[in-house]
Design a protein around this motif. Sequence first.
Motif, PDB file in Angstrom:
ATOM      1  N   LYS A   1       0.634  -1.220  -0.041  1.00  0.00           N
ATOM      2  CA  LYS A   1      -0.022   0.058   0.126  1.00  0.00           C
ATOM      3  C   LYS A   1       0.846   1.466   0.144  1.00  0.00           C
ATOM      4  O   LYS A   1       0.158   2.282  -0.008  1.00  0.00           O
ATOM      5  N   SER A   2       2.090   1.143   0.238  1.00  0.00           N
ATOM      6  CA  SER A   2       3.157   2.208   0.197  1.00  0.00           C
ATOM      7  C   SER A   2       3.221   2.807  -1.256  1.00  0.00           C
ATOM      8  O   SER A   2       2.897   2.196  -2.214  1.00  0.00           O
ATOM      9  N   PRO A   3       3.620   3.946  -1.440  1.00  0.00           N
ATOM     10  CA  PRO A   3       3.739   4.759  -2.729  1.00  0.00           C
ATOM     11  C   PRO A   3       4.678   3.903  -3.457  1.00  0.00           C
ATOM     12  O   PRO A   3       4.388   4.100  -4.729  1.00  0.00           O
ATOM     13  N   ASP A   4       5.904   3.415  -3.058  1.00  0.00           N
ATOM     14  CA  ASP A   4       6.807   2.751  -3.758  1.00  0.00           C
ATOM     15  C   ASP A   4       7.173   1.337  -3.238  1.00  0.00           C
ATOM     16  O   ASP A   4       8.089   1.114  -2.461  1.00  0.00           O
ATOM     17  N   PRO A   5       6.421   0.447  -3.905  1.00  0.00           N
ATOM     18  CA  PRO A   5       6.191  -1.082  -3.068  1.00  0.00           C
ATOM     19  C   PRO A   5       7.557  -1.564  -3.640  1.00  0.00           C
ATOM     20  O   PRO A   5       8.179  -2.568  -2.889  1.00  0.00           O
ATOM     21  N   THR A   6       8.177  -1.456  -4.779  1.00  0.00           N
ATOM     22  CA  THR A   6       9.288  -1.890  -4.984  1.00  0.00           C
ATOM     23  C   THR A   6      10.439  -1.439  -4.242  1.00  0.00           C
ATOM     24  O   THR A   6      11.321  -2.405  -3.887  1.00  0.00           O
ATOM     25  N   ALA A   7      10.681  -0.064  -3.877  1.00  0.00           N
ATOM     26  CA  ALA A   7      11.776   0.018  -2.990  1.00  0.00           C
ATOM     27  C   ALA A   7      11.830  -0.632  -1.610  1.00  0.00           C
ATOM     28  O   ALA A   7      12.755  -1.090  -1.151  1.00  0.00           O
ATOM     29  N   VAL A   8      10.319  -1.092  -1.083  1.00  0.00           N
ATOM     30  CA  VAL A   8      10.242  -1.792   0.232  1.00  0.00           C
ATOM     31  C   VAL A   8      10.570  -3.256   0.180  1.00  0.00           C
ATOM     32  O   VAL A   8      11.177  -3.631   0.777  1.00  0.00           O
ATOM     33  N   LEU A   9      10.094  -3.779  -0.970  1.00  0.00           N
ATOM     34  CA  LEU A   9       9.799  -5.231  -0.972  1.00  0.00           C
ATOM     35  C   LEU A   9      10.943  -5.942  -1.773  1.00  0.00           C
ATOM     36  O   LEU A   9      11.443  -7.109  -1.606  1.00  0.00           O
ATOM     37  N   GLN A  10      11.683  -5.024  -2.601  1.00  0.00           N
ATOM     38  CA  GLN A  10      12.810  -5.562  -3.608  1.00  0.00           C
ATOM     39  C   GLN A  10      13.976  -6.347  -2.547  1.00  0.00           C
ATOM     40  O   GLN A  10      14.470  -7.413  -2.730  1.00  0.00           O
ATOM     41  N   PRO A  11      14.470  -5.487  -1.578  1.00  0.00           N
ATOM     42  CA  PRO A  11      15.505  -6.197  -0.702  1.00  0.00           C
ATOM     43  C   PRO A  11      15.020  -7.382   0.198  1.00  0.00           C
ATOM     44  O   PRO A  11      15.557  -8.349   0.280  1.00  0.00           O
ATOM     45  N   GLN A  12      13.616  -7.219   0.557  1.00  0.00           N
ATOM     46  CA  GLN A  12      12.946  -8.335   1.440  1.00  0.00           C
ATOM     47  C   GLN A  12      12.946  -9.678   0.323  1.00  0.00           C
ATOM     48  O   GLN A  12      13.173 -10.640   0.945  1.00  0.00           O
ATOM     49  N   ALA A  13      12.743  -9.449  -0.560  1.00  0.00           N
ATOM     50  CA  ALA A  13      12.439 -10.576  -1.617  1.00  0.00           C
ATOM     51  C   ALA A  13      13.604 -11.180  -1.875  1.00  0.00           C
ATOM     52  O   ALA A  13      13.760 -12.566  -2.026  1.00  0.00           O
ATOM     53  N   GLU A  14      14.665 -10.224  -2.268  1.00  0.00           N
ATOM     54  CA  GLU A  14      16.117 -11.091  -2.301  1.00  0.00           C
ATOM     55  C   GLU A  14      16.538 -11.906  -1.350  1.00  0.00           C
ATOM     56  O   GLU A  14      17.074 -12.856  -1.425  1.00  0.00           O
ATOM     57  N   GLY A  15      16.131 -11.332  -0.092  1.00  0.00           N
ATOM     58  CA  GLY A  15      16.608 -12.033   1.169  1.00  0.00           C
ATOM     59  C   GLY A  15      16.132 -13.202   1.394  1.00  0.00           C
ATOM     60  O   GLY A  15      16.553 -14.160   1.816  1.00  0.00           O
ATOM     61  N   ALA A  16      14.675 -13.228   1.071  1.00  0.00           N
ATOM     62  CA  ALA A  16      13.956 -14.369   1.278  1.00  0.00           C
ATOM     63  C   ALA A  16      14.359 -15.471   0.419  1.00  0.00           C
ATOM     64  O   ALA A  16      14.323 -16.572   0.449  1.00  0.00           O
ATOM     65  N   ARG A  17      14.725 -14.984  -1.072  1.00  0.00           N
ATOM     66  CA  ARG A  17      15.166 -16.082  -2.045  1.00  0.00           C
ATOM     67  C   ARG A  17      16.195 -16.795  -1.505  1.00  0.00           C
ATOM     68  O   ARG A  17      16.500 -17.965  -1.696  1.00  0.00           O
ATOM     69  N   ARG A  18      17.209 -15.943  -1.237  1.00  0.00           N
ATOM     70  CA  ARG A  18      18.494 -16.568  -0.864  1.00  0.00           C
ATOM     71  C   ARG A  18      18.342 -17.630   0.292  1.00  0.00           C
ATOM     72  O   ARG A  18      18.930 -18.630   0.452  1.00  0.00           O
ATOM     73  N   ALA A  19      17.461 -16.916   1.122  1.00  0.00           N
ATOM     74  CA  ALA A  19      17.429 -17.895   2.427  1.00  0.00           C
ATOM     75  C   ALA A  19      16.708 -19.111   2.199  1.00  0.00           C
ATOM     76  O   ALA A  19      16.821 -20.198   2.854  1.00  0.00           O
ATOM     77  N   SER A  20      15.420 -19.122   1.380  1.00  0.00           N
ATOM     78  CA  SER A  20      14.745 -20.358   0.881  1.00  0.00           C
ATOM     79  C   SER A  20      15.197 -21.246  -0.090  1.00  0.00           C
ATOM     80  O   SER A  20      14.981 -22.357  -0.050  1.00  0.00           O
ATOM     81  N   GLY A  21      16.321 -20.882  -0.751  1.00  0.00           N
ATOM     82  CA  GLY A  21      17.107 -21.619  -1.760  1.00  0.00           C
ATOM     83  C   GLY A  21      16.482 -21.889  -3.131  1.00  0.00           C
ATOM     84  O   GLY A  21      16.598 -22.627  -3.983  1.00  0.00           O
ATOM     85  N   VAL A  22      15.265 -20.788  -3.343  1.00  0.00           N
ATOM     86  CA  VAL A  22      14.650 -20.886  -4.473  1.00  0.00           C
ATOM     87  C   VAL A  22      15.426 -19.967  -5.576  1.00  0.00           C
ATOM     88  O   VAL A  22      16.377 -19.298  -5.215  1.00  0.00           O
ATOM     89  N   ASP A  23      15.103 -20.021  -6.710  1.00  0.00           N
ATOM     90  CA  ASP A  23      15.553 -19.344  -7.746  1.00  0.00           C
ATOM     91  C   ASP A  23      15.101 -17.916  -7.957  1.00  0.00           C
ATOM     92  O   ASP A  23      15.860 -16.932  -8.396  1.00  0.00           O
ATOM     93  N   PHE A  24      13.872 -17.635  -7.684  1.00  0.00           N
ATOM     94  CA  PHE A  24      13.143 -16.296  -7.868  1.00  0.00           C
ATOM     95  C   PHE A  24      11.938 -16.370  -6.768  1.00  0.00           C
ATOM     96  O   PHE A  24      11.317 -17.237  -6.527  1.00  0.00           O
ATOM     97  N   ILE A  25      11.941 -15.234  -6.338  1.00  0.00           N
ATOM     98  CA  ILE A  25      10.615 -14.409  -5.374  1.00  0.00           C
ATOM     99  C   ILE A  25       9.986 -13.253  -6.288  1.00  0.00           C
ATOM    100  O   ILE A  25      11.113 -12.137  -5.948  1.00  0.00           O
ATOM    101  N   ALA A  26       8.911 -13.359  -6.689  1.00  0.00           N
ATOM    102  CA  ALA A  26       8.585 -12.019  -7.203  1.00  0.00           C
ATOM    103  C   ALA A  26       7.177 -11.566  -6.563  1.00  0.00           C
ATOM    104  O   ALA A  26       6.281 -12.507  -6.170  1.00  0.00           O
ATOM    105  N   VAL A  27       6.976 -10.236  -6.273  1.00  0.00           N
ATOM    106  CA  VAL A  27       5.983  -9.550  -5.688  1.00  0.00           C
ATOM    107  C   VAL A  27       4.994  -8.728  -6.593  1.00  0.00           C
ATOM    108  O   VAL A  27       5.749  -8.166  -7.485  1.00  0.00           O
ATOM    109  N   MET A  28       3.784  -9.291  -6.946  1.00  0.00           N
ATOM    110  CA  MET A  28       3.122  -8.776  -7.932  1.00  0.00           C
ATOM    111  C   MET A  28       1.831  -8.166  -7.489  1.00  0.00           C
ATOM    112  O   MET A  28       1.239  -8.452  -6.534  1.00  0.00           O
ATOM    113  N   SER A  29       1.372  -7.416  -8.480  1.00  0.00           N
ATOM    114  CA  SER A  29      -0.025  -6.669  -8.173  1.00  0.00           C
ATOM    115  C   SER A  29      -1.295  -7.590  -8.509  1.00  0.00           C
ATOM    116  O   SER A  29      -0.863  -8.689  -9.197  1.00  0.00           O
TER     117      SER A  29
END
Length: 878
Positions: free
Chosen positions: A54-82
């Motif tokens: 709901k924030s004005p710039d979801p990418t700035a908030v979620l991109q670092p978190q998604a990359e961290g979760a990807r590396r932690a879970s061992g998957v090849d990608f995590i993408a957040v979409m509308s």
Amino acid sequence: MFALQGLIVALLVVAAALALVLQAQRDSTQNARDRSLVAAESFAHAPGIVEALKSPDPTAVLQPQAEGARRASGVDFIAVMSTDGIRYTDSEPELIGKRAAGDIERAAAGESFTEVFEGAPNDAVRAIAPVFDTDGSVVGLVSSGIEVENVADAVDRQLPILFGAAAGALVLATAGSALVNRRLRRQTHGLGPAEMTRMYEHQDAVLHAVREGVLIVGADHRLLLVNDEARRLLELPEGAEGRHVRELGLDEDTAELLASGRAATDEVRLAGDRLLAVNVRPTAPFGRPGSVATLRDSTELRALAGRAEAAQRRLRLLYEAGVRIGTTLDVARTAEELAEIAVPRFADFVTVELLDPVLRGEEPSGAYTEMRRTAIRGIREDSPLQPVGDLIRFLVPTTPMAAALTGGHAVLVTDLSVAAGWRAQDPEGAEQALDYGFHSLVAAPLQARGVILGMANFWRAEHPEPFAEDDVSVAEELAARAAVAIDNARRYTREHTMAVTLQRSLLPRTLPEQDALEVAHRYLPALAGVGGDWFDVIPLPGARVALVVGDVVGHGLHAAATMGRLRTAVHNFSTLDLPPEELLGHLDELVVRIDRDEASRDSDGIAGATCLYAIYDPVSGCCAVARAGHPGPALVHPDGSVAFPDVPACLPLGVGGMPFESAELLLPEASRLVLFTDGLVEDRARDIDTGLGLLRGALARPGRSPEETCTDVLEAVLSPHPGDDVALLVARTRRLEAGQVADWDVPADPAAVSRVRAEASRQLADWALDDIAFTAELVLSELLTNAIRYGAEPIHVRFIRDGSLICEVSDGSSTAPHLRYAATTDEGGRGLFLVAQLTERWGTRYTERGKVIWSEQPLTAGAGEAAIPVPVLDDLAW
């Protein structure tokens, strides 16, 4: 076999390896799905994800978190979409702001799912999870996944392990197959699959098709195998295999026998209502420890055994009938043997009736409705059946007996109470028989050569079972065998009667009168047939007596006829007054001629004869004896001592070519001379020495008359069943007193005739024979004158006064006188004619040194003597 097993193992290993590869691939894909879904849902539910969206710039908030979760879970990608698929974050930044492909609407609708995505930027296994606001509305989407090539890498890393395991399994399976195959070949003794299959098929066929129960019991007493017949006989429950034999519901004895494992042979055990014959044998060393048992239903076997035993009894009965019927050639005895053999094994009572001509040895003739009861035999003696000797009539044609005679075969009556013909024949006798217990009958005709000889009736009274059809054939066989034996006995009886008649007509009926010996005789024909034995007593000139005993080899009519010829020949030869050895020589020549004539007619011939000839002189007491192959005589002295004089043993008559010898015996007065044939002392059951010993013992009794001696000998010596005929002759000697004999030596001088005639006249006067003195002197004068004129010295005259007056004139010449008729003009030739007319008989006998002319005349004057003219003649024909 091993190659086939190896191929199968290889195929199984390859299939297993392929299955493992596919399974690993599927497991890797599923693992990627699970990891992707877990990573997407975990990030979708992470704190602050809704506020970031709901924030004005979801990418700035979620991109670092998604990359961290990807590396932690061992998957090849995590993408957040509308909710419409526009990416706010991605592992590849150049994709941020672009719309994601795929089934976005499904996740926007609030459903989490996984899928294998094929498309840009890469094929991957991904999961999409919705992000829910507090009010449950979907405010965003989270996509997580693993690229397909990374999933394949995981599978590739497992392949070496899988292929190594497959190769190891293949090696182990091949080695195991080899070991198993080797062990199987050793256990099956090298039999191949076809042979094993055929063997098991045969085993099953034998086990389940044979009518004998088979059980195999292990060492632990548990049932290992049982066939269908054993299940039926023992009534075993389903699933009996594997159970202990004592748990099968068997009786205690049978269970104990099967559990013991001991060997058994045909032991009878009860199984329900059956009697089983059980055989048990150990299986070692042919297999594992245990035992095998076989079962037979002896209930059926007993029925078969009963029938077989009955057949065996019949065969044994017929065999004994063949042996015991016809042992003698006696018709009545043969009928008795038939009755004896059938009671009690076949019938309770047996009656045998024969035609009267058969009993007499004649040909059967006349009606068959009347027969003579010949034999009866039963288990008791009080039966109401008619006795032996009664005349049995079969007048009613419907009686079983009459029907059997008419049809020529045995007739069976199983129930006599309903046999109307039999009851009508003799109503009173039938009622008595029924009251006695007679209930069944088989009437069989006695028939031989198509001729009816009689009847045999087999009755049952005590035996509860009536005669059956099988018994009819037995009765017919017994009757047939008996009929043949009876017919043979009948023929023998006829021939025996004829031979006995002939023989008795040829033997002496009465002994001639003579004073030298007191004679008794016995003749016994053999039971087996008439023989050729004979005896004779022949008076000879000079008060002498000839004793003859002979034996023609063989039996029957031929032997009897030949005996008659030889006896006649002995009489003829004895008229020549020959010494015993010469008479036997002439008799031997006759037998040789008879044998030759018989052989020329293709006959068996006489095959020999024996003879003993003895001449006893009561004046001197001497007895000249000669024998041809015959037993020597026995001599019993007055004191009872017995001796067997040594008489030269010569060859039998008919051999020919050998001379005969005689012996001179001096017999005391009142001694007994015993002559016999070999049938008296010889027998199959004893040797001749034993017979002679018995004879010696029977004779050693002083003071016995000849008749008493004959009786003693036959009682002591004769066998109960002689195989040969017997002739016995016993003669007690007498001696003439010195006063009964007068003799004179006469010189060869005609003048001596008157002197001797005068002395003879005085001797006749002393004997009180004045009535015949003139005739005797005339006969003496004629014989003595001719002996002086035509004979040679020494000349001797002897008068003997016995039963007649005997005049003997002997001289040293062997010239034979002969009787002739003189013509009316002849001056001589009438001397012997006158002698023949004045005496009873006259004759000539030759001695070693000449001859003897003898004459006999009665002691009293006869009417004939006075009628004969007595001329005085000086010369008679010589």
